[in-house]
Design a protein around this motif. Structure first.
Motif, PDB file in Angstrom:
ATOM      1  N   CYS A  31       4.586  12.348   2.874  1.00 28.79           N
ATOM      2  CA  CYS A  31       4.063  12.063   1.548  1.00 28.79           C
ATOM      3  C   CYS A  31       3.469  10.660   1.512  1.00 28.79           C
ATOM      4  O   CYS A  31       3.768   9.824   2.360  1.00 28.79           O
ATOM      5  CB  CYS A  31       5.147  12.221   0.488  1.00 28.79           C
ATOM      6  N   LEU A  32       2.610  10.461   0.534  1.00 24.12           N
ATOM      7  CA  LEU A  32       2.000   9.158   0.247  1.00 24.12           C
ATOM      8  C   LEU A  32       2.210   8.855  -1.228  1.00 24.12           C
ATOM      9  O   LEU A  32       2.352   9.755  -2.046  1.00 24.12           O
ATOM     10  CB  LEU A  32       0.497   9.193   0.531  1.00 24.12           C
ATOM     11  N   PHE A  33       2.176   7.581  -1.558  1.00 26.37           N
ATOM     12  CA  PHE A  33       2.345   7.151  -2.934  1.00 26.37           C
ATOM     13  C   PHE A  33       1.014   6.651  -3.484  1.00 26.37           C
ATOM     14  O   PHE A  33       0.315   5.893  -2.825  1.00 26.37           O
ATOM     15  CB  PHE A  33       3.388   6.036  -3.023  1.00 26.37           C
ATOM     16  N   SER A  34       0.687   7.080  -4.685  1.00 31.27           N
ATOM     17  CA  SER A  34      -0.472   6.587  -5.422  1.00 31.27           C
ATOM     18  C   SER A  34       0.086   5.993  -6.718  1.00 31.27           C
ATOM     19  O   SER A  34       0.575   6.709  -7.582  1.00 31.27           O
ATOM     20  CB  SER A  34      -1.439   7.727  -5.727  1.00 31.27           C
ATOM     21  N   ASP A  45       7.388  -4.641 -13.197  1.00 30.60           N
ATOM     22  CA  ASP A  45       8.641  -3.887 -13.179  1.00 30.60           C
ATOM     23  C   ASP A  45       9.139  -3.747 -11.736  1.00 30.60           C
ATOM     24  O   ASP A  45       8.358  -3.394 -10.846  1.00 30.60           O
ATOM     25  CB  ASP A  45       8.397  -2.496 -13.789  1.00 30.60           C
ATOM     26  N   PRO A  46      10.422  -4.025 -11.484  1.00 24.49           N
ATOM     27  CA  PRO A  46      10.952  -3.918 -10.108  1.00 24.49           C
ATOM     28  C   PRO A  46      10.787  -2.533  -9.496  1.00 24.49           C
ATOM     29  O   PRO A  46      10.547  -2.413  -8.287  1.00 24.49           O
ATOM     30  CB  PRO A  46      12.432  -4.265 -10.268  1.00 24.49           C
ATOM     31  N   ASN A  47      10.874  -1.484 -10.315  1.00 21.50           N
ATOM     32  CA  ASN A  47      10.687  -0.137  -9.766  1.00 21.50           C
ATOM     33  C   ASN A  47       9.246   0.090  -9.321  1.00 21.50           C
ATOM     34  O   ASN A  47       8.990   0.728  -8.305  1.00 21.50           O
ATOM     35  CB  ASN A  47      11.107   0.925 -10.791  1.00 21.50           C
ATOM     36  N   VAL A  48       8.302  -0.424 -10.075  1.00 20.82           N
ATOM     37  CA  VAL A  48       6.891  -0.303  -9.694  1.00 20.82           C
ATOM     38  C   VAL A  48       6.626  -1.135  -8.436  1.00 20.82           C
ATOM     39  O   VAL A  48       5.928  -0.690  -7.525  1.00 20.82           O
ATOM     40  CB  VAL A  48       5.961  -0.704 -10.853  1.00 20.82           C
ATOM     41  N   LEU A  52       5.084   0.184  -4.943  1.00 22.27           N
ATOM     42  CA  LEU A  52       3.923  -0.415  -4.286  1.00 22.27           C
ATOM     43  C   LEU A  52       4.209  -0.733  -2.822  1.00 22.27           C
ATOM     44  O   LEU A  52       3.339  -0.551  -1.959  1.00 22.27           O
ATOM     45  CB  LEU A  52       3.482  -1.679  -5.033  1.00 22.27           C
ATOM     46  N   VAL A  53       5.423  -1.179  -2.526  1.00 24.39           N
ATOM     47  CA  VAL A  53       5.811  -1.419  -1.134  1.00 24.39           C
ATOM     48  C   VAL A  53       5.748  -0.108  -0.356  1.00 24.39           C
ATOM     49  O   VAL A  53       5.235  -0.051   0.767  1.00 24.39           O
ATOM     50  CB  VAL A  53       7.220  -2.054  -1.047  1.00 24.39           C
ATOM     51  N   ARG A  54       6.261   0.959  -0.940  1.00 26.52           N
ATOM     52  CA  ARG A  54       6.210   2.274  -0.290  1.00 26.52           C
ATOM     53  C   ARG A  54       4.768   2.718  -0.082  1.00 26.52           C
ATOM     54  O   ARG A  54       4.424   3.260   0.954  1.00 26.52           O
ATOM     55  CB  ARG A  54       6.974   3.309  -1.117  1.00 26.52           C
ATOM     56  N   ARG A  55       3.929   2.503  -1.081  1.00 24.66           N
ATOM     57  CA  ARG A  55       2.512   2.861  -0.950  1.00 24.66           C
ATOM     58  C   ARG A  55       1.865   2.107   0.206  1.00 24.66           C
ATOM     59  O   ARG A  55       1.143   2.672   1.018  1.00 24.66           O
ATOM     60  CB  ARG A  55       1.775   2.540  -2.249  1.00 24.66           C
ATOM     61  N   TYR A  76      10.481   3.590   6.190  1.00 29.04           N
ATOM     62  CA  TYR A  76      10.902   2.553   7.119  1.00 29.04           C
ATOM     63  C   TYR A  76      11.436   1.345   6.362  1.00 29.04           C
ATOM     64  O   TYR A  76      10.761   0.787   5.498  1.00 29.04           O
ATOM     65  CB  TYR A  76       9.708   2.158   7.999  1.00 29.04           C
ATOM     66  N   ARG A  77      12.677   0.967   6.673  1.00 24.64           N
ATOM     67  CA  ARG A  77      13.333  -0.230   6.130  1.00 24.64           C
ATOM     68  C   ARG A  77      13.545  -0.248   4.618  1.00 24.64           C
ATOM     69  O   ARG A  77      13.761  -1.294   4.024  1.00 24.64           O
ATOM     70  CB  ARG A  77      12.578  -1.495   6.525  1.00 24.64           C
ATOM     71  N   LEU A  78      13.461   0.890   3.966  1.00 26.04           N
ATOM     72  CA  LEU A  78      13.668   0.951   2.521  1.00 26.04           C
ATOM     73  C   LEU A  78      14.783   1.941   2.215  1.00 26.04           C
ATOM     74  O   LEU A  78      15.048   2.860   2.983  1.00 26.04           O
ATOM     75  CB  LEU A  78      12.389   1.393   1.808  1.00 26.04           C
ATOM     76  N   ASP A  79      15.418   1.758   1.046  1.00 22.50           N
ATOM     77  CA  ASP A  79      16.420   2.723   0.610  1.00 22.50           C
ATOM     78  C   ASP A  79      15.792   4.105   0.522  1.00 22.50           C
ATOM     79  O   ASP A  79      14.615   4.241   0.160  1.00 22.50           O
ATOM     80  CB  ASP A  79      16.943   2.360  -0.790  1.00 22.50           C
ATOM     81  N   ASP A  80      16.587   5.140   0.849  1.00 21.92           N
ATOM     82  CA  ASP A  80      16.099   6.496   0.639  1.00 21.92           C
ATOM     83  C   ASP A  80      15.793   6.685  -0.833  1.00 21.92           C
ATOM     84  O   ASP A  80      16.473   6.141  -1.709  1.00 21.92           O
ATOM     85  CB  ASP A  80      17.143   7.527   1.064  1.00 21.92           C
TER      86      ASP A  80
END
Length: 112
Positions: A31-34, A45-48, A52-55, A76-80
């Motif tokens: 998957c990819l994030f948009s 916002d911390p969630n956004v 963005l890091v995931r994207r 990679y290197r992020l919480d599930d």
């Protein structure tokens, strides 16, 4: 499931999409994030910021549960990350932190 809409926890604001590449019949894919928030202030916002890091890291692994009502996203290197749906395609998304699911927002599916 082609895409998942991500919203704020109260469901009032749009944050973006998870675009899914899942071959028919498979329970694993990519998957990819948009990320395209409704309002510029949401970029703070911390969630956004986490989205963005995931994207920016590109593709993530996607694993769908046997009943297709939940999925896990490994990056990679992020919480599930998880997304959990009810039978109508409405649900919530969040992160797995210290073995616990922490809700971050609402989600819904887009089929097609």
């Amino acid at each position: 499931m082609k895409a998942i809409v991500l919203q704020t926890l109260d469901g009032s604001k749009h944050l973006g999409f998870i675009l899914c590449a899942l071959p028919p019949g498979d329970l694993e894919g990519d998957c990819l994030f948009s990320i395209v928030p409704d309002e510029a202030e949401l970029f703070e916002d911390p969630n956004v910021q986490q989205l963005l890091v995931r994207r920016d890291q590109g593709e993530s692994q996607l694993e769908v549960s046997e009943d297709t009502r939940s999925l896990t996203i490994r990056s990679y290197r992020l919480d599930d990350m998880y997304v959990q749906f009810d039978p109508h395609g409405l649900g919530h998304w969040g992160y797995v932190r210290q073995g616990q699911r922490v809700a971050a927002g609402q989600a819904r599916t887009i089929s097609g």
